[in-house]
Design a protein around this motif. Structure first.
Motif, PDB file in Angstrom:
ATOM      1  N   THR A 119       1.134  -1.258   0.117  1.00 38.74           N
ATOM      2  CA  THR A 119      -0.149  -0.009   0.201  1.00 38.74           C
ATOM      3  C   THR A 119       1.278   0.798  -0.088  1.00 38.74           C
ATOM      4  OG1 THR A 119       0.404   0.410   2.411  1.00 38.74           O
ATOM      5  CG2 THR A 119      -1.532  -0.900   1.063  1.00 38.74           C
ATOM      6  N   ASP A 120       0.388   2.123  -0.435  1.00 39.90           N
ATOM      7  CA  ASP A 120       1.234   3.697  -0.913  1.00 39.90           C
ATOM      8  C   ASP A 120      -0.036   4.641  -0.613  1.00 39.90           C
ATOM      9  OD1 ASP A 120       2.670   6.102  -1.186  1.00 39.90           O
ATOM     10  OD2 ASP A 120       3.534   5.262  -2.855  1.00 39.90           O
ATOM     11  N   GLY A 121      -0.246   5.076   0.180  1.00 40.57           N
ATOM     12  CA  GLY A 121      -1.354   6.288   0.686  1.00 40.57           C
ATOM     13  C   GLY A 121      -2.283   5.640  -0.138  1.00 40.57           C
ATOM     14  N   LEU A 122      -2.747   4.106   0.256  1.00 38.29           N
ATOM     15  CA  LEU A 122      -3.930   3.532   0.187  1.00 38.29           C
ATOM     16  C   LEU A 122      -4.798   3.849   1.601  1.00 38.29           C
ATOM     17  CD1 LEU A 122      -6.515   3.127  -1.954  1.00 38.29           C
ATOM     18  CD2 LEU A 122      -5.608   1.097  -1.354  1.00 38.29           C
ATOM     19  N   GLU A 123      -5.809   3.886   1.578  1.00 39.62           N
ATOM     20  CA  GLU A 123      -6.309   3.967   2.962  1.00 39.62           C
ATOM     21  C   GLU A 123      -6.991   2.488   3.034  1.00 39.62           C
ATOM     22  OE1 GLU A 123     -10.400   5.985   3.426  1.00 39.62           O
ATOM     23  OE2 GLU A 123      -9.445   8.102   3.157  1.00 39.62           O
ATOM     24  N   ARG A 124      -6.824   2.885   4.432  1.00 32.93           N
ATOM     25  CA  ARG A 124      -7.239   0.600   4.612  1.00 32.93           C
ATOM     26  C   ARG A 124      -8.020  -0.113   4.467  1.00 32.93           C
ATOM     27  NH1 ARG A 124      -7.174  -1.210   9.624  1.00 32.93           N
ATOM     28  NH2 ARG A 124      -5.898  -3.072   9.277  1.00 32.93           N
ATOM     29  N   SER A 125      -9.386   1.010   4.607  1.00 32.03           N
ATOM     30  CA  SER A 125     -10.388   0.688   4.031  1.00 32.03           C
ATOM     31  C   SER A 125     -10.729  -0.362   2.343  1.00 32.03           C
ATOM     32  CB  SER A 125     -11.936   1.431   4.542  1.00 32.03           C
ATOM     33  OG  SER A 125     -11.653   2.809   3.603  1.00 32.03           O
ATOM     34  N   GLN A 126      -9.572   1.098   1.661  1.00 33.37           N
ATOM     35  CA  GLN A 126      -9.137   0.647  -0.045  1.00 33.37           C
ATOM     36  C   GLN A 126      -8.896  -0.843  -0.047  1.00 33.37           C
ATOM     37  OE1 GLN A 126      -8.796   4.237  -1.591  1.00 33.37           O
ATOM     38  NE2 GLN A 126      -9.972   5.164  -0.819  1.00 33.37           N
ATOM     39  N   ALA A 127      -8.259  -1.231   0.886  1.00 35.24           N
ATOM     40  CA  ALA A 127      -7.033  -2.306   0.377  1.00 35.24           C
ATOM     41  C   ALA A 127      -8.072  -3.862   1.415  1.00 35.24           C
ATOM     42  CB  ALA A 127      -6.098  -2.359   1.552  1.00 35.24           C
ATOM     43  N   ARG A 128      -9.376  -3.635   1.698  1.00 33.60           N
ATOM     44  CA  ARG A 128      -9.228  -4.975   2.467  1.00 33.60           C
ATOM     45  C   ARG A 128      -9.903  -6.265   1.662  1.00 33.60           C
ATOM     46  NH1 ARG A 128     -13.469  -1.699   5.897  1.00 33.60           N
ATOM     47  NH2 ARG A 128     -14.341  -2.356   4.372  1.00 33.60           N
ATOM     48  N   GLY A 129     -10.111  -5.582   0.443  1.00 33.14           N
ATOM     49  CA  GLY A 129     -10.797  -6.771  -0.362  1.00 33.14           C
ATOM     50  C   GLY A 129      -9.732  -7.851  -1.222  1.00 33.14           C
ATOM     51  N   VAL A 130      -8.899  -7.626  -1.025  1.00 33.22           N
ATOM     52  CA  VAL A 130      -7.362  -8.004  -1.777  1.00 33.22           C
ATOM     53  C   VAL A 130      -7.301  -9.391  -0.680  1.00 33.22           C
ATOM     54  CG1 VAL A 130      -5.641  -8.686  -3.086  1.00 33.22           C
ATOM     55  CG2 VAL A 130      -6.820  -6.873  -2.882  1.00 33.22           C
ATOM     56  N   LEU A 131      -7.231 -10.434  -0.521  1.00 34.75           N
ATOM     57  CA  LEU A 131      -7.087 -11.378   1.099  1.00 34.75           C
ATOM     58  C   LEU A 131      -5.718 -12.292   0.788  1.00 34.75           C
ATOM     59  CD1 LEU A 131     -10.362 -14.050  -0.057  1.00 34.75           C
ATOM     60  CD2 LEU A 131      -9.488 -12.411   2.046  1.00 34.75           C
ATOM     61  N   TYR A 132      -4.732 -11.602  -0.258  1.00 40.19           N
ATOM     62  CA  TYR A 132      -3.294 -12.619  -0.155  1.00 40.19           C
ATOM     63  C   TYR A 132      -3.119 -11.037  -1.776  1.00 40.19           C
ATOM     64  CZ  TYR A 132      -5.557 -16.768   1.315  1.00 40.19           C
ATOM     65  OH  TYR A 132      -5.459 -17.975   1.872  1.00 40.19           O
ATOM     66  N   ARG A 191     -20.204  -8.301   5.254  1.00 38.23           N
ATOM     67  CA  ARG A 191     -18.987  -7.773   4.932  1.00 38.23           C
ATOM     68  C   ARG A 191     -18.767  -7.556   5.128  1.00 38.23           C
ATOM     69  NH1 ARG A 191     -18.003  -9.569  -0.736  1.00 38.23           N
ATOM     70  NH2 ARG A 191     -19.556 -12.005  -0.246  1.00 38.23           N
ATOM     71  N   ARG A 192     -18.517  -5.827   5.189  1.00 43.30           N
ATOM     72  CA  ARG A 192     -17.484  -5.182   5.710  1.00 43.30           C
ATOM     73  C   ARG A 192     -17.083  -5.199   6.479  1.00 43.30           C
ATOM     74  NH1 ARG A 192     -20.005  -1.316   8.847  1.00 43.30           N
ATOM     75  NH2 ARG A 192     -19.534  -2.805  10.670  1.00 43.30           N
ATOM     76  N   ARG A 193     -17.430  -6.119   7.671  1.00 44.26           N
ATOM     77  CA  ARG A 193     -16.980  -6.219   9.464  1.00 44.26           C
ATOM     78  C   ARG A 193     -15.920  -7.682   8.561  1.00 44.26           C
ATOM     79  NH1 ARG A 193     -20.971  -8.102  13.979  1.00 44.26           N
ATOM     80  NH2 ARG A 193     -22.407  -9.115  12.186  1.00 44.26           N
ATOM     81  N   LEU A 194     -16.703  -8.861   8.026  1.00 45.63           N
ATOM     82  CA  LEU A 194     -15.784 -10.000   7.814  1.00 45.63           C
ATOM     83  C   LEU A 194     -14.303  -9.662   6.433  1.00 45.63           C
ATOM     84  CD1 LEU A 194     -15.374 -12.736   7.291  1.00 45.63           C
ATOM     85  CD2 LEU A 194     -16.653 -13.088   5.609  1.00 45.63           C
ATOM     86  N   GLN A 195     -14.696  -8.020   5.485  1.00 47.46           N
ATOM     87  CA  GLN A 195     -13.404  -7.510   5.325  1.00 47.46           C
ATOM     88  C   GLN A 195     -11.831  -7.161   6.301  1.00 47.46           C
ATOM     89  OE1 GLN A 195     -14.607  -4.629   2.613  1.00 47.46           O
ATOM     90  NE2 GLN A 195     -14.224  -5.849   0.428  1.00 47.46           N
ATOM     91  N   GLU A 196     -12.550  -6.686   7.466  1.00 42.04           N
ATOM     92  CA  GLU A 196     -12.248  -6.145   8.458  1.00 42.04           C
ATOM     93  C   GLU A 196     -11.490  -6.879   8.874  1.00 42.04           C
ATOM     94  OE1 GLU A 196     -14.905  -3.557  10.782  1.00 42.04           O
ATOM     95  OE2 GLU A 196     -14.417  -1.630   9.420  1.00 42.04           O
ATOM     96  N   ALA A 197     -12.274  -8.050   9.301  1.00 42.24           N
ATOM     97  CA  ALA A 197     -11.325  -8.843  10.502  1.00 42.24           C
ATOM     98  C   ALA A 197     -10.656  -9.854   9.731  1.00 42.24           C
ATOM     99  CB  ALA A 197     -12.897 -10.364  10.770  1.00 42.24           C
ATOM    100  N   ALA A 198     -11.498 -10.353   7.929  1.00 43.64           N
ATOM    101  CA  ALA A 198      -9.914 -11.138   7.536  1.00 43.64           C
ATOM    102  C   ALA A 198      -8.583 -10.251   7.427  1.00 43.64           C
ATOM    103  CB  ALA A 198     -10.357 -11.283   6.340  1.00 43.64           C
ATOM    104  N   GLN A 199      -8.621  -8.312   7.494  1.00 42.85           N
ATOM    105  CA  GLN A 199      -7.571  -7.300   7.231  1.00 42.85           C
ATOM    106  C   GLN A 199      -6.665  -7.567   9.051  1.00 42.85           C
ATOM    107  OE1 GLN A 199      -7.893  -3.770   6.507  1.00 42.85           O
ATOM    108  NE2 GLN A 199      -6.213  -3.496   5.681  1.00 42.85           N
ATOM    109  N   ARG A 200      -7.480  -7.903   9.715  1.00 46.47           N
ATOM    110  CA  ARG A 200      -7.324  -7.366  11.318  1.00 46.47           C
ATOM    111  C   ARG A 200      -6.076  -9.107  11.089  1.00 46.47           C
ATOM    112  NH1 ARG A 200      -9.072  -5.128  16.295  1.00 46.47           N
ATOM    113  NH2 ARG A 200      -7.762  -5.859  16.310  1.00 46.47           N
ATOM    114  N   VAL A 201      -6.864 -10.665  10.891  1.00 43.62           N
ATOM    115  CA  VAL A 201      -6.461 -11.851  11.072  1.00 43.62           C
ATOM    116  C   VAL A 201      -5.015 -11.358  10.037  1.00 43.62           C
ATOM    117  CG1 VAL A 201      -6.298 -13.827  10.645  1.00 43.62           C
ATOM    118  CG2 VAL A 201      -8.610 -13.020  11.808  1.00 43.62           C
TER     119      VAL A 201
END
Length: 266
Positions: free
Chosen positions: A10-23, A214-224
């Motif tokens: 990530t470079d200057g991208l909000e964390r909320s915009q980076a959640r969808g990519v799992l790997y 969906r937002r909560r699961l994205q956030e959970a995956a990002q935290r994990v």
């Protein structure tokens, strides 16, 4: 200045915009760009993967999509993808590119008259001129984005008051971690729960509750993924799950694997 997400960093991208990519570490070159002013009411952001893989190499890209539609222009066509209820994956081979737009409800509701019919589905659009303009612009990413933005602005027009409310709804449900119940969202937007449900159905195709999940699961995956030492029970509590078992259920149902397995494979 446009925000970028390149090569899994990530470079200057909000964390909320980076959640969808799992790997993210598996990504080829991948860029996200903010929309120009003319399309700011129609597009959340543009996403542009580009790849050039050796013969025989396959790059699998699992995605936990945002609760929104996407317009994608590729060398072989233009596709409108509806919101999804499950994770998806695309296998990349050879070389190629795509220029996609994560659509705001104001745009999606004008491009398809029944968003709920396109959930977990897609439709190919007969738009050869749009495809030609974007193909001619590549690999100039700004020019490609400008071409899609101009096409959307002409095709969709200025958002109506209802469309602007739908955009506010989507932004709230997609990004605000404080919204864990439907009542919370309705109160914030100063509408009834029923109005919110109807609005989401007409402009996104999903229920507001599904968008929150969906937002909560994205956030959970990002935290994990990003915090390997955080107990799963703490992540579940922080994100508004009733308990760890509910978080585990969402992982298995939507992603097909457990949070523990995901953490080990990140």
């Amino acid at each position: 200045m446009a925000a970028h997400y390149r090569d899994g960093v990530t470079d200057g991208l909000e964390r909320s915009q980076a959640r969808g990519v799992l790997y993210p570490q598996r990504l080829p070159r991948f860029t996200r760009l903010a929309p120009p002013a003319a399309a700011s009411g129609l597009v959340e952001w543009f996403w542009i993967p580009q790849w050039n893989l050796p013969d025989g190499v396959v790059s699998s890209q699992p995605i936990l999509g945002y609760p929104a539609a996407n317009l994608a222009v590729e060398p072989d066509g233009v596709t409108l993808w509806g919101a999804t209820t499950r994770a998806s994956a695309r296998e990349l081979r050879g070389s190629g590119w795509a220029v996609g737009a994560l659509l705001k409800p104001a745009a999606y509701a004008r491009l398809h008259d029944a968003p709920s019919d396109l959930v977990d589905d897609h439709v190919v659009l007969d738009e050869p001129e749009l495809q030609r303009m974007v193909s001619a612009a590549m690999p100039d990413l700004d020019a490609a984005v400008a071409a899609i933005s101009a096409w959307l602005a002409e095709r969709v027009g200025a958002p109506s008051p209802e469309a602007r409310l739908a955009n506010e709804m989507a932004a709230l449900l997609m990004t605000d971690a404080a919204i864990v119940r439907l009542d919370d969202a309705a109160e914030r937007l100063r509408v009834s729960v029923r109005t919110l449900q109807r609005l989401a159905h007409r402009t996104v195709g999903l229920s507001p509750a599904a968008m929150i999940r969906r937002r909560r699961l994205q956030e959970a995956a990002q935290r994990v993924r990003e915090d390997p030492d955080a107990p799963l029970a703490d992540i579940a509590t922080h994100l508004g799950y009733a308990d760890q078992a509910h978080l585990a259920h969402d992982f298995r149902t939507v992603l097909g694997f457990t949070a523990t397995d995901y953490r080990a494979a990140r």
